[in-house]
Write an enzyme that holds these catalytic residues in place. Structure first.
Site, PDB file in Angstrom:
ATOM      1  CB  SER A 105      -8.641   1.265   5.717  1.00 45.53           C
ATOM      2  OG  SER A 105      -9.160   2.556   5.754  1.00 45.53           O
ATOM      3  CB  SER A 139      -8.019   4.012   2.805  1.00 41.35           C
ATOM      4  OG  SER A 139      -7.257   3.327   3.776  1.00 41.35           O
ATOM      5  CE  LYS A 174      -3.981   1.991   2.524  1.00 39.64           C
ATOM      6  NZ  LYS A 174      -4.883   1.849   3.685  1.00 39.64           N
TER       7      LYS A 174
END
Lengths: 479, 482
Positions: free
Chosen positions: B164, B140, B65
């Site tokens: 997330s 997210s 990420k």
């Protein structure tokens, strides 16, 4: 001034210069190095960095809290003080707030004046925080030095309880010496380790405080004194002129050039720092056993040493005060005593000859060439009568100048003349060559005695033992 | 690349495939998924295979990420404020992982700095769901979820401050595991809500999640909130008996009769949840319905907003464009800073900063921020009280399948908010929490979540593993719905 009651509160920032690393990072704590070479990612606030509390800095803060008789909470908490400024890389400063969560809450310290009287300074709080980077503003640009960013900073906040500039400075000097004695900071104003904010108010009613004016960033103790005098006078003048309303609660700065305080745009009071708990430092439990351990490790503090100098060694309070002012000097003195140098003699040499030299040369005692051992060599020879006191001083000066061990300088060439027969021969010669003066002496002009002694000294280039010479001169004159 | 870590390891060990071949395939697949879903900020085209050892992770490609700091590799947090930022240090979690010999092949898109749960606020554009490109992945960790679901590699690192990891996992039909707060070091993870941020992983099986987190976790001298988990061996102890364990679900959120106006899709989702509960019971696990004060449940979402915005506005105060990030223009430092931040942040983030500043202001702090802290404590205490009796909380994830990107199917009914947002409880308490797929509605995946008490990761994973084995959604790859 007499009809006015002056009240002062101080906020004293001291850079903790004697930890190995910064307060929340592993960056080296040494900001006088080449700019921006002692910087870790944490100090520049790069994305993803986290603070890690430096236990040594916390220990130092606890030492101060203990000395200040402050309450130490069970858990250590840190807060963020949020504001934007280019010297603050993260956009917030990690600090402690409010007082009850500071490493030291409340407390007091008693300060001794030179005349032996004392006064008590009440402490509001003592807390640990991180320093900002150093900004330098040049003609059309500004530079940032992150070496200082994240260094430990201790802030001591007093209650408004001081009533004279002299007492304020006495307090600051004493706290500075404690920082030094405890190995927390060099507390050197010249290196920018000390910064003070001074709160001043005057009032006609001793039971009521006047309007408080804050003067920020006063960077030397002499400036603190001048600031207090100037600001209190400014306020008194305004009151006397019937303009008391012009004294407003504001932030001013000390202007060295004009010797006045100048109002600043009131940014600070308007700013809301939005304090909230620093989530990356979990509440840190202060174990009672650790506090006890720290307590036991606190070295002898200035007043303790002073009392022992006066009571055990018989020094005058005046000399004792001079010696304790700086730990390194007091350490030097203690070393002299340990080596067996006579206490008063050591104090005399230290306060007159050594400090005189250091002040003249802007040197620190840590860099001073003559060690206590060397000093002892000189004083021993003098005591044995091998050299005169004048010679002792000469050897001291020569050793210092040429960086030679005094041992090497004490040779037969400059040894004191102690041989009674040799001196007597010289005395007899001088008396024989000055018959007129001898007659005058015998007729009552006794002050000529020093004339004869002086001539012996001249003849022997100062090497004749003075008391022995005096004895012989007297004997020969009275024959 | 549609295989599990253990399968790939087997093939590497038996020389059926080389590490380089896996890496090449992952890169090729990355470009396909980029085209279709816009899942990556960076694809590392010159990534090299590595030596294969006895370590299960050696030689295997994976994704990171983009809010993990990676040395020498662009790390943007999907924000224009860091669009060219190449860090000079690597996050501890990634260092730990890479010490096992796995190979990063891309940096995945996310909602800007983790804010926003839609996967639509990255500076590189909107993220699409590999099951249906007209739908969102949620966020997210949108890119990581899409890439793992699409079969780019068996796992990608992610992070979770509200849900997330665990919501995108559900919308993409994969596994999302957020361990106990502090089990994985946050050093090098771009901060969003420091007191809630947790590193974790997206995989296609519970086994893989256990293997990867075993490699990421560990106490870190650079993170004071990290803790020593050296006696926890998630993968090794994964198959321990779960019969006799006890779980609960929250009546007020799960009971259909509790709603006045329940959308049909959500009703199916809740029915499907109850079917899964039957499977759980068949494992010898006791499941009880527990009633929780509605006021507590209603406080969850607003508590998250207040705490999240407050910490975020402070955490992102370092983004000034002075020592990193594009330098703004202006004649004073204030102007330069303002220009950088005005141009750099999306409007959603700016809105959250305004909220964050507002709730932290001295005059408002007691009413908003301090009350949110108290509410957080109340919510956590309420759940912890149940953890005295139960091994975990089992709940449906969200109100159903991934919503449409054009919002046409968006349900904004206040009574559904606790169902939509209850995963935030896991962050408030720092609880270990895992989402696994538990079925389909209209051919789109939905998920179920198991949350346990702090440090009880092993128990949570063991239950999830046992449940996963009884269902048919393990290791599924996204099949585009036409």
């Amino acid at each position: 001034m007499n009809e006015y009651y002056l009240t002062i509160g101080l906020e004293m920032h001291c850079e903790g210069s004697l930890t190995n690393s910064k307060v929340f990072s592993s960056g080296k704590n040494e900001y006088s190095d080449l700019p921006n070479c002692n910087v870790s990612p944490v100090d520049m606030g790069f994305p993803g960095v986290l603070p890690v509390l430096n236990k040594q800095a916390l220990k130092h803060a606890i030492i101060m809290s203990l000395i200040l008789h402050a309450r130490i909470p069970e858990y250590m908490y840190f807060e963020r003080k949020n504001y934007y400024y280019p010297d603050l890389p993260k956009g917030y400063q990690i600090t402690q707030n409010p007082p009850e969560e500071c490493v030291g809450n409340g407390g007091y310290i008693d300060i001794e004046r030179e005349d032996g009287s004392t006064f008590r300074v009440e402490i509001d709080n003592f807390h640990l925080e991180e320093d900002a980077a150093q900004l330098t503003h040049l003609y059309d640009t500004s530079t940032i030095n992150y070496n200082r960013a994240g260094n430990p900073l201790y802030e001591l906040v007093t209650k408004p309880c001081l009533h004279s500039a002299d007492d304020a400075v006495r307090f600051l000097e004493h706290i500075r010496s404690i920082y030094q004695y405890c190995g927390i900071s060099e507390a050197d104003s010249k290196k920018g380790h000390l910064r003070c904010d001074v709160n001043v108010s005057v009032s006609k009613d001793p039971n009521k405080l006047g309007t408080k004016v804050e003067i920020k960033n006063v960077n030397s103790f002499s400036s603190v004194r001048e600031t207090i005098l100037a600001e209190s006078q400014r306020q008194i003048d305004l009151i006397n002129a019937g303009k008391e309303a012009e004294i407003i609660q504001e932030t001013r700065r000390w202007d060295e050039g004009t010797g006045t305080t100048i109002g600043m745009r009131d940014k600070v009071d308007a700013e809301d720092y939005k304090y909230f708990v620093e989530p990356n430092i979990p509440p840190y439990k202060l174990e009672a056993s650790w506090i006890e351990e720290i307590k036991a490790s606190i070295p002898k503090l200035p007043y303790e040493r002073k009392n022992s100098y006066i009571n055990d060694l018989g020094l005058s309070p005046y000399d004792a005060n001079i010696i304790i002012k700086e730990k390194a000097i007091s350490d030097y003195y203690d070393e002299c005593i340990k080596l067996g140098i006579e206490a008063k003699s050591a104090a005399n040499w230290l306060t007159v000859n050594i400090l005189g030299y250091l002040n003249k040369e802007f040197q620190k005692i840590e860099d001073f060439f003559i060690t206590p051992t060397m000093l002892k060599t000189i004083l021993d020879k003098q005591k044995e009568g091998v050299i005169s006191s004048k010679q002792a001083k000469d050897i001291f000066a020569e050793a210092l100048e040429k960086h030679i061990d005094p041992k090497e300088l004490i040779s037969s060439d400059n040894m004191q003349l102690n041989d009674e027969e040799t001196i007597r021969t010289i005395v007899k010669d001088i008396l024989a060559n000055n018959e007129a003066n001898v007659t005058a002496y015998k007729n009552g002009k006794t002050n000529l005695f020093q004339f004869f002694v002086g001539n012996v000294m001249k003849e022997t280039k100062g090497k004749a033992n003075p008391s022995l010479t005096a004895k012989i001169v007297e004997e020969e004159l009275n024959k | 690349m549609d295989k599990t870590i253990t399968e790939l390891h087997e093939e590497l060990k038996n020389n059926h495939v080389t590490s380089q071949a896996l890496v090449d395939e992952a890169i090729k697949k990355s470009h396909e998924v980029q085209e279709k879903c816009n899942a990556f900020v960076t694809i590392l085209d010159d990534a090299k295979g590595s030596d294969v050892t006895d370590d299960l992770l050696s030689g295997i490609p994976f994704g990171i990420k983009d809010n993990y700091s990676t040395k020498g590799i662009l790390s943007t947090g999907s924000s224009n404020t860091l669009k060219d930022y190449v860090p000079f240090f690597t996050a501890t979690a990634i260092e730990n992982l890479m010490s096992h010999g796995c190979i990063p092949v891309n940096k995945t898109c996310m909602d800007e700095f983790g804010m926003g749960g839609t996967g639509t606020t990255a500076h590189t554009g909107v993220q699409k769901n590999p099951w249906d490109p007209t739908r969102m992945t949620a966020g997210s960790s949108s890119g990581s979820a899409a890439a793992v679901a699409a079969g780019v590699y068996p796992f990608a690192t992610a992070s979770d401050s509200g849900d997330s990891i665990r919501k995108p996992a559900a919308y993409c039909g994969i596994v999302g595991y957020k361990p106990t707060y502090g089990m994985i070091s946050r050093y090098g993870l771009f901060a969003y809500v420091s007191s809630l941020d947790t590193c974790g992983v997206m995989t296609r099986s519970v086994t893989d999640a256990a293997i990867v987190v075993d490699a990421m976790k560990g106490i870190d001298p650079k993170d004071m909130t990290s803790w020593d988990s050296s006696d926890i061996h998630l993968y090794q102890d994964l198959t321990k008996e779960v019969s006799g364990k006890k779980l609960f679900y929250i009546k007020e959120i799960v009971d259909k009769n509790h709603y006045t106006n329940l959308p049909r899709e959500t009703e199916e989702h809740l029915d499907n949840f109850m079917k899964t509960i039957d499977i759980v019971r068949s494992l010898g696990i006791e499941v009880d319905e527990v009633s929780i004060d509605q006021d507590i449940l209603n406080a969850i979402a607003s508590t998250y907003v207040v705490l999240g915005c407050a910490e975020a506005t402070s955490n992102m105060s370092n983004l000034t464009g002075f020592s990193f990030g594009p330098r703004g223009e202006g004649n004073s430092f204030q102007e330069i800073m303002k220009d950088h931040r005005t141009k750099g942040f999306s409007s959603l983030i700016k809105r959250r900063f305004v909220i964050g500043s507002y709730v932290l202001q001295t005059v408002n702090q007691e009413r908003y921020f301090k009350n949110a802290q108290r509410a957080r404590r109340l919510i956590v205490d309420t759940i912890k009280e149940q953890f005295k009796k139960y091994d975990g909380l089992i709940m449906p994830v969200g109100t159903g399948v991934a919503p449409k990107l054009d919002n046409t199917d968006r349900v904004t009914d206040d009574e559904l908010t606790p169902l939509e947002e209850h995963l935030q409880i896991g962050n408030f308490g720092g609880f270990p929490s895992i989402t696994i797929p538990n079925g389909f509605i209209n051919n789109l995946p939905v998920g179920i979540n198991i949350t346990g008490n702090c440090y009880d990761d092993q128990n949570v994973l063991n239950i999830a593993y046992a449940l996963e084995s009884k269902m048919n959604y393990k290791n599924q790859i996204a099949k585009e719905v036409k």
